[in-house]
Design an enzyme around this catalytic site. Structure first.
Site, PDB file in Angstrom:
ATOM      1  NE  ARG A 185      -7.949   0.048  -3.361  1.00  0.00           N
ATOM      2  CZ  ARG A 185      -8.917   0.842  -2.946  1.00  0.00           C
ATOM      3  NH1 ARG A 185      -8.628   1.970  -2.337  1.00  0.00           N
ATOM      4  NH2 ARG A 185     -10.174   0.517  -3.124  1.00  0.00           N
ATOM      5  CE1 TYR A 218      -9.743  -1.806  -9.298  1.00  0.00           C
ATOM      6  CE2 TYR A 218      -8.705  -1.166  -7.237  1.00  0.00           C
ATOM      7  CZ  TYR A 218      -8.916  -2.104  -8.222  1.00  0.00           C
ATOM      8  OH  TYR A 218      -8.329  -3.326  -8.134  1.00  0.00           O
ATOM      9  CB  CYS A 261       5.387  11.456 -17.258  1.00  0.00           C
ATOM     10  SG  CYS A 261       6.865  12.198 -16.574  1.00  0.00           S
ATOM     11  CE1 TYR A 313      -6.390  -6.863  -3.134  1.00  0.00           C
ATOM     12  CE2 TYR A 313      -7.730  -5.778  -1.469  1.00  0.00           C
ATOM     13  CZ  TYR A 313      -7.396  -6.898  -2.185  1.00  0.00           C
ATOM     14  OH  TYR A 313      -8.043  -8.073  -1.950  1.00  0.00           O
TER      15      TYR A 313
HETATM   16  C1  PLP Z   1      -9.211 -10.764  -3.661  1.00  0.00           C
HETATM   17  C2  PLP Z   1      -9.797 -11.987  -3.094  1.00  0.00           C
HETATM   18  C3  PLP Z   1     -10.109 -12.059  -1.720  1.00  0.00           C
HETATM   19  C4  PLP Z   1      -9.939 -10.894  -0.775  1.00  0.00           C
HETATM   20  O1  PLP Z   1     -10.835  -9.874  -1.026  1.00  0.00           O
HETATM   21  P1  PLP Z   1     -10.977  -8.648  -0.036  1.00  0.00           P
HETATM   22  O2  PLP Z   1     -11.961  -7.764  -0.674  1.00  0.00           O
HETATM   23  O3  PLP Z   1      -9.640  -8.015   0.088  1.00  0.00           O
HETATM   24  O4  PLP Z   1     -11.446  -9.182   1.278  1.00  0.00           O
HETATM   25  C5  PLP Z   1     -10.584 -13.261  -1.233  1.00  0.00           C
HETATM   26  N1  PLP Z   1     -10.760 -14.333  -2.037  1.00  0.00           N
HETATM   27  C6  PLP Z   1     -10.485 -14.297  -3.362  1.00  0.00           C
HETATM   28  C7  PLP Z   1     -10.702 -15.499  -4.186  1.00  0.00           C
HETATM   29  C8  PLP Z   1      -9.996 -13.129  -3.924  1.00  0.00           C
HETATM   30  O5  PLP Z   1      -9.744 -13.093  -5.241  1.00  0.00           O
END
Ligand code: PLP
Length: 412
Positions: free
Chosen positions: A312, A316, A342, A371
Site C-alpha cells: 500500500r 498508493y 531492489c 489489503y
Molecule cells: C473492494 C470492494 C469492497 C470493500 O471495500 P472496502 O473499502 O474494503 O470496504 C466492497 N465491495 C466491492 C464491490 C469492492 O470491490
C-alpha cells in the site's frame, strides 16, 4: 478501536506480547486480533440493526480462511470478486445464501461455480455479463438472482485509485444503461432481477457520498417499479474508511443511521460489503530491523518486511503508522523505513519520526489487516509472511510462512 496496545512498556496483541510472537513465528509476521475483528463486525451488524440487513465482508480485504470462518460463525456473509474467493468462502463454511459476487470481469467458469453453489446474487456490471449469466443459468437449469451495479457518478473524495463510482471508472452501468439491463433481465427466464448495487470507493471518510449514492439508487428503484422490476436487496457496497493516521471516519453506527433515515419505511434488505473497516485495524505487520544507515540525504531503517509483504505505501503512497514493539524512550529522528527489495519504491514509510533503532529490534506496522497479506507477492523470490490470529492469550497459526520450496513448487 482495536486491541493492539502498549502496556508495561511494550506492545501487546490482546493478551500476547508482540515480541514473543515475532520471536516464535519469525518476521515479517501478520498478527490479527480476533476480538477486534468481532468488535468491528458487530459494529456493522448492529449499525443496521433495525433494518433487514446482511453484512457481507469483502474477501479481497483479507481472504485468510480462518479469518473468514471466524466472521462466518458470527453470521457474516461475504462479497467475493473471483472464483478463488468463492472457493475460500465455501471452505470457510460461509453460507452460500450470504454470498454476493461482484466484479467487472466474471469468467464463465466462475459464474458456473457460483451458480452451482447457489449464491445469493451476482452484482452484474454489463449487459454482456448479464447475457452470459443468463445463458449459463439456463444451461444448468437454474435461475440466477442478480442485481445491477449502478455507477451513481458520486465523488467519494478519496484516492483516485480507489474511487470506483465516478462515470470515468470502469465499474457498473449508468442508470440509462442499467434500465436496459433490468428490462433484459426481466425478459430472461433464467435470470431474476432482485437487487440494486453500488460501491463508490474505498477509505471514505465522509457519510455524504454514501447518502448521495443511496438517494440516487432509491429514486432509480422507484422508477423501475413502474416497469415491473421489484428491487428487494439494496447493496451499498463497502468503502467506509479507517484511521490510519489522523483521519476521523464516521462510525458504522452513523452510517447505519444515515441509511435508515434515508430508506425510511421501504421494504428492502440492505447489504453492506465492508472490508477495510472490519479487518484494517484488526491486523499489524511485525517486522525486524536489519540495519540502519545514514547517507548525506537521509536516515534509513532497513527492515525485513518489504513492498511484497505490504504494497500500500508503494502503490498508493498510503500512510501506515509505525511504532516500536518495545519502546525505549529514545529521542526521535526523521527516517525512511525501507525493505530489502531492489526498487526505490520499496518503502513502508518516508520522512517519519521514529527513535534511532538498533538492528534486531522489532517494529509494528499498524492498520495492516486489510489489503496487506492479500496484496502480497513473492517479488524478489521472497516467501510470503506467516499469519497468526490472537484470541486473548491464545495464538493460532492461520497461515504458515512460505518456504523456498513453495517458491518453485509449480515450476516445471
Ligand atoms: C473492494 C470492494 C469492497 C470493500 O471495500 P472496502 O473499502 O474494503 O470496504 C466492497 N465491495 C466491492 C464491490 C469492492 O470491490
Amino acid at each position: 478501536m482495536d486491541y493492539f496496545e502498549y502496556r508495561n512498556g511494550e506492545l501487546w496483541a490482546e493478551g500476547v506480547r508482540v515480541k514473543e510472537l515475532a520471536e516464535r513465528f519469525g518476521t515479517p509476521l501478520y498478527v490479527y486480533s480476533k476480538k477486534t475483528l468481532e468488535r468491528h463486525y458487530k459494529a456493522f451488524d448492529n449499525a443496521l440493526g433495525e433494518l433487514d440487513h446482511l453484512t457481507c465482508f469483502s474477501v479481497k480485504a483479507n481472504s485468510n480462511v480462518s479469518l473468514l470462518r471466524l466472521l462466518g460463525e458470527r453470521g457474516a456473509g461475504v462479497d467475493i470478486v473471483s472464483g478463488g474467493e468463492l472457493y475460500r468462502a465455501l471452505k470457510a463454511g460461509i453460507d452460500p445464501r450470504r454470498i454476493v459476487f461482484s466484479g467487472v470481469g466474471k469468467q464463465e467458469h466462475e459464474i458456473r461455480e457460483a451458480l452451482k453453489a447457489d449464491i445469493l446474487m451476482f452484482n452484474v456490471e454489463s449487459a454482456q455479463e448479464l447475457k452470459q449469466i443468463g445463458r449459463i443459468a439456463a444451461e444448468l437449469n437454474t435461475t440466477a438472482r442478480i442485481s445491477i451495479r449502478i455507477n451513481p457518478d458520486v465523488d467519494p473524495k478519496t484516492h483516485p485509485y480507489i474511487s470506483t463510482g465516478l462515470k470515468q471508472n470502469k465499474f457498473g452501468l449508468d442508470m440509462l444503461e442499467a434500465t436496459g439491463a433490468y428490462l433484459l433481465a426481466k425478459e430472461t427466464p433464467s435470470v431474476e432481477p432482485v437487487g440494486m448495487d453500488c460501491h463508490i470507493g474505498s477509505q471514505l471518510t465522509q457519510i455524504g457520498p454514501f447518502v448521495e449514492a443511496l438517494k440516487k439508487l432509491l429514486a432509480f428503484a422507484d422508477r423501475l417499479q413502474g416497469s415491473g422490476v421489484d428491487i428487494r436487496y439494496l447493496d451499498l457496497g463497502g468503502g467506509l474508511g479507517i484511521t490510519y493516521n489522523e483521519e476521523a471516519p464516521p462510525l458504522p453506527a452513523e452510517l447505519g443511521q444515515a441509511i435508515a433515515d434515508t430508506i425510511s419505511g421501504r421494504k428492502l434488505t440492505v447489504i453492506l460489503e465492508p472490508g477495510r473497516a472490519i479487518a484494517g485495524n484488526a491486523g499489524i505487520l511485525a517486522t525486524r530491523v536489519l540495519y540502519t544507515k545514514k547517507t548525506s540525504a537521509k536516515n534509513f531503517v532497513i527492515v525485513d518486511a518489504a513492498m511484497n509483504d505490504l504494497v500500500r505505501p508503494s502503490l498508493y503512497g498510503a500512510y501506515h503508522r509505525i511504532g516500536e514493539v518495545n519502546p525505549k524512550g529514545r529521542e526521535k529522528i526523521v527516517v525512511d523505513v525501507v525493505g530489502p527489495i531492489c526498487e526505490s519504491s520499496d518503502f513502508l514509510a518516508q520522512d517519519r519520526r521514529l527513535p534511532a533503532m538498533e538492528p534486531g529490534e522489532y517494529l509494528a506496522v499498524f492498520s495492516a489487516g486489510a489489503y496487506g497479506f492479500t496484496m502480497s507477492s513473492q517479488y524478489n523470490s521472497r516467501p510470503r509472511a506467516a499469519e497468526v490470529i490472537v484470541d486473548g492469550s491464545r495464538v493460532t497459526l492461520a497461515r504458515q510462512r512460505e518456504t523456498y520450496a513453495d517458491l518453485i513448487a509449480l515450476e516445471i
